[in-house]
Design an enzyme around this catalytic site. Sequence first.
Site, PDB file in Angstrom:
ATOM      1  N   CYS A  92     -16.364 -34.658 -34.767  1.00 59.21           N
ATOM      2  CA  CYS A  92     -15.395 -34.022 -35.295  1.00 59.21           C
ATOM      3  C   CYS A  92     -13.891 -35.217 -34.953  1.00 59.21           C
ATOM      4  O   CYS A  92     -13.329 -35.203 -35.983  1.00 59.21           O
ATOM      5  CB  CYS A  92     -14.274 -33.087 -34.924  1.00 59.21           C
ATOM      6  SG  CYS A  92     -14.793 -32.898 -32.727  1.00 59.21           S
ATOM      7  N   ARG A 125     -24.751 -36.544 -24.922  1.00 60.89           N
ATOM      8  CA  ARG A 125     -24.338 -35.544 -23.722  1.00 60.89           C
ATOM      9  C   ARG A 125     -25.246 -35.069 -22.741  1.00 60.89           C
ATOM     10  O   ARG A 125     -26.357 -35.247 -22.899  1.00 60.89           O
ATOM     11  CB  ARG A 125     -23.724 -34.278 -24.262  1.00 60.89           C
ATOM     12  CG  ARG A 125     -23.254 -33.701 -25.313  1.00 60.89           C
ATOM     13  CD  ARG A 125     -22.418 -32.832 -25.799  1.00 60.89           C
ATOM     14  NE  ARG A 125     -22.345 -32.583 -27.413  1.00 60.89           N
ATOM     15  CZ  ARG A 125     -21.792 -30.914 -27.520  1.00 60.89           C
ATOM     16  NH1 ARG A 125     -22.154 -30.658 -27.225  1.00 60.89           N
ATOM     17  NH2 ARG A 125     -21.421 -31.526 -28.961  1.00 60.89           N
ATOM     18  N   GLN A 140     -26.382 -33.194 -35.069  1.00 64.08           N
ATOM     19  CA  GLN A 140     -25.948 -31.291 -35.227  1.00 64.08           C
ATOM     20  C   GLN A 140     -26.015 -32.056 -37.352  1.00 64.08           C
ATOM     21  O   GLN A 140     -25.238 -33.116 -37.378  1.00 64.08           O
ATOM     22  CB  GLN A 140     -25.054 -31.678 -35.010  1.00 64.08           C
ATOM     23  CG  GLN A 140     -24.211 -31.640 -32.789  1.00 64.08           C
ATOM     24  CD  GLN A 140     -23.005 -31.270 -33.208  1.00 64.08           C
ATOM     25  OE1 GLN A 140     -22.461 -32.300 -33.059  1.00 64.08           O
ATOM     26  NE2 GLN A 140     -22.601 -29.539 -32.269  1.00 64.08           N
ATOM     27  N   ASP A 173     -23.179 -31.546 -39.009  1.00 62.81           N
ATOM     28  CA  ASP A 173     -21.606 -31.013 -38.756  1.00 62.81           C
ATOM     29  C   ASP A 173     -20.911 -31.350 -40.132  1.00 62.81           C
ATOM     30  O   ASP A 173     -21.114 -31.942 -40.669  1.00 62.81           O
ATOM     31  CB  ASP A 173     -21.365 -32.401 -37.705  1.00 62.81           C
ATOM     32  CG  ASP A 173     -20.752 -31.597 -36.040  1.00 62.81           C
ATOM     33  OD1 ASP A 173     -20.905 -30.758 -36.348  1.00 62.81           O
ATOM     34  OD2 ASP A 173     -20.228 -32.210 -35.629  1.00 62.81           O
ATOM     35  N   HIS A 194     -16.589 -30.187 -41.455  1.00 64.24           N
ATOM     36  CA  HIS A 194     -15.091 -30.145 -41.353  1.00 64.24           C
ATOM     37  C   HIS A 194     -15.190 -30.307 -42.129  1.00 64.24           C
ATOM     38  O   HIS A 194     -15.029 -31.162 -43.289  1.00 64.24           O
ATOM     39  CB  HIS A 194     -14.769 -31.636 -40.335  1.00 64.24           C
ATOM     40  CG  HIS A 194     -15.321 -31.654 -38.981  1.00 64.24           C
ATOM     41  ND1 HIS A 194     -16.402 -32.082 -38.437  1.00 64.24           N
ATOM     42  CD2 HIS A 194     -15.537 -30.593 -37.791  1.00 64.24           C
ATOM     43  CE1 HIS A 194     -16.824 -32.113 -37.016  1.00 64.24           C
ATOM     44  NE2 HIS A 194     -16.442 -31.497 -36.668  1.00 64.24           N
ATOM     45  N   LYS A 196     -13.368 -17.978 -32.958  1.00 64.04           N
ATOM     46  CA  LYS A 196     -14.888 -18.578 -33.951  1.00 64.04           C
ATOM     47  C   LYS A 196     -15.450 -17.588 -33.756  1.00 64.04           C
ATOM     48  O   LYS A 196     -15.431 -16.755 -33.424  1.00 64.04           O
ATOM     49  CB  LYS A 196     -15.161 -19.898 -32.645  1.00 64.04           C
ATOM     50  CG  LYS A 196     -15.498 -19.051 -31.507  1.00 64.04           C
ATOM     51  CD  LYS A 196     -17.184 -20.416 -30.957  1.00 64.04           C
ATOM     52  CE  LYS A 196     -16.805 -20.175 -28.979  1.00 64.04           C
ATOM     53  NZ  LYS A 196     -18.068 -20.862 -28.305  1.00 64.04           N
ATOM     54  N   HIS A 207     -13.713 -26.135 -37.857  1.00 65.05           N
ATOM     55  CA  HIS A 207     -15.622 -27.292 -37.314  1.00 65.05           C
ATOM     56  C   HIS A 207     -16.853 -25.480 -37.515  1.00 65.05           C
ATOM     57  O   HIS A 207     -17.000 -25.203 -37.695  1.00 65.05           O
ATOM     58  CB  HIS A 207     -15.560 -26.978 -36.136  1.00 65.05           C
ATOM     59  CG  HIS A 207     -15.267 -27.984 -35.163  1.00 65.05           C
ATOM     60  ND1 HIS A 207     -15.141 -29.110 -34.699  1.00 65.05           N
ATOM     61  CD2 HIS A 207     -13.805 -27.695 -35.350  1.00 65.05           C
ATOM     62  CE1 HIS A 207     -13.532 -29.704 -34.166  1.00 65.05           C
ATOM     63  NE2 HIS A 207     -12.447 -28.427 -34.245  1.00 65.05           N
TER      64      HIS A 207
END
Length: 667
Positions: free
Chosen positions: A358, A387, A405, A407, A409, A489, A535
């Site tokens: 992000c 991670r 991911q 991902d 945004h 969320k 997100h």
Amino acid sequence: MSQFPQPAARVVVPVPAGTTAETALRAAGVPVDGPTGAVAVRSLPGRELRDLVWAPDVAAEVEPVPLDSPAGRDVLRHSTAHVLAQAVQGLFPGTLLGIGPPIEDGFYYDFLPERPFQQDDLAAIERRMREIVSADQRFVRRPVTDDEARAELAGERFKLELIDLRGGPGDVADGASAEVGAGQLTLYDNVDAATGGRVWTDLCRGPHLPSTGRIPAFTLTRPAAAYWRGSERNPQLQRIYGTAWESAGALAEHLRLLAEAEKRDTRRRGAVLDLFSFPAEIGGGLAVWHPKGAIVRRVMEEYARQRHEQGGYQFAVTPHLAKSTLFDISGHLQWYGDDMYPPMHMEGADYYPKPMNCPFHILIFRSRGRSYRELPLRLFELGTVYRFEKSGVLRGLTRARGFTQDDSHIFCTPDQLADELASLLGFVLDLLRDFGLTDFEADLATRKDDVVGSPEQWDHAEAALKEALVKAGIPYVVAPGEATFYAPKIDVHVRDAIGRRWQLSTLQVDLQLPMRFELQFQASDGTRQQPYMIHRALFGSVERFFGILTEHYAGAFPAWLAPVQAVGVPVTDAHVPYLTVLADRLRTAGIRVEVDDSDDRMQKKIRTAARRKVPYVLIAGDGDVAGGSVSFRYRDGSQRNGVPLPQAIEDIVAHVRRRENADPTAG
């Protein structure tokens, strides 16, 4: 009446001052016994879990927590973990206690025994547990001061460490929140039903069942090694896992599903199907993708890219690491620093492997002035992040340290938020359905007390998320106080072929990062305004989604996803050239095909193809060569003989291009 599923109606029961919650529930006609009976309550308005024997000083209201609910099962499993620990210390004096929290579908307790536990010890421990359950010992909560707790637990070094750590960063890690919290410490005594004498004591927040006799069905499953508080720097303990359920039938069904899940396990399937591996030389949680696994992954990613392009997304590519400055601004070093890989110091700066994509997408938005005419701006990336998950929680592809991911945004105006969330959720569910997952439910996580952003922003975001759920028509529950401090969320959960619940996609309205990065766009009235930021991770991660699909299909991927879609099996070596020509024609049509020209007999070649879960096995003998045909053998064992080659090619290509998730069959 609305056609869409609605959250279940809440049952609220008044509790007079000085009256126990159990007494109030019974008076109100709420069941307190059996698989659906209440085993705890939530006190209102804070919804704090409390024992049935809790008696408020002033009149209060409570919600019953049934045994067969998720929270009720947690209470059951936490209580069973205490019985496990009591049994272990009775059988193995000198054993030190770690922690014993409930977990999904079960519980565990960590110990430091004077000698390692053996598999045979589990049978003896379980027998002793059943004796404790039969004794119907009462669970009695006892508030104590920190000093009193230290005195009573003087020999338990790990419990003393938890007491010293509470209020600090380690008090809620790795199940420790089940033991201590920020408030007053409590001990739970197991009290003999006949004499009223204290039998055993543990440090615990609770709540627990009224007594051990209320544990209906349980079993121990396996021993394992575990580091204290999940860190390799700490002592290695021995963990015993178990499971507990509201009835013997529910336990039996769970054990059946466990056996089926073991057969489907991604790690086993990855080895058998030659999809991926985790070489020790690389380190735990970092996968190497073999060619066949890489094919499936490529097909997944290409289809996701195609669908995102059709959905109006713009693609982005960002680096794998960045200076610490970026993660200081985003807050990741402050909030998630312990879970990030250590920095590399170069040219006077610290560089971190990125834990999330992000901040990079925010920099793209911020790279120049933005107008409301450009919004919503939907950015999409297949971005790899890193991670440092604790070794004890790693599980093949479904819990890794390096993963990619899908991902997205989305930056939008406040007026666009509701429509954008509804569109996003619809997009998420449609794409998951394309991969054969159809059984959905969701959690709506709403604000806690200490949050960033104005109440008006939270109201707007939560209302938009709820509207999206209603439009999607999937069952959902509201999880009060479960939002992060910066965003409400939606978490989408899916059930796989054997009924397991997986948390997959997340839609999160971020009220923090646009403020931290001072994002703005020019509104239609010429003013500068802060955009909303959403997100959205659809698969969660490509690796985890791959693992879920592998277990969902037990390795028998749909033909459009299968690494090898067809394999030619000759009756004799003389038929290899005929099948080679057929394979070339199929490859030209885009089909992934091989010809088994090994020295094995035909029947062994067919068994090998079945073990590899190949959708189409194409067999050719003298009759097929003479007639210009081929025989089909399918994964269900059925067979279709004498199919003309043009028809065979057309059937395979059409089925693959339709992206059907059902197997081809002779019927």
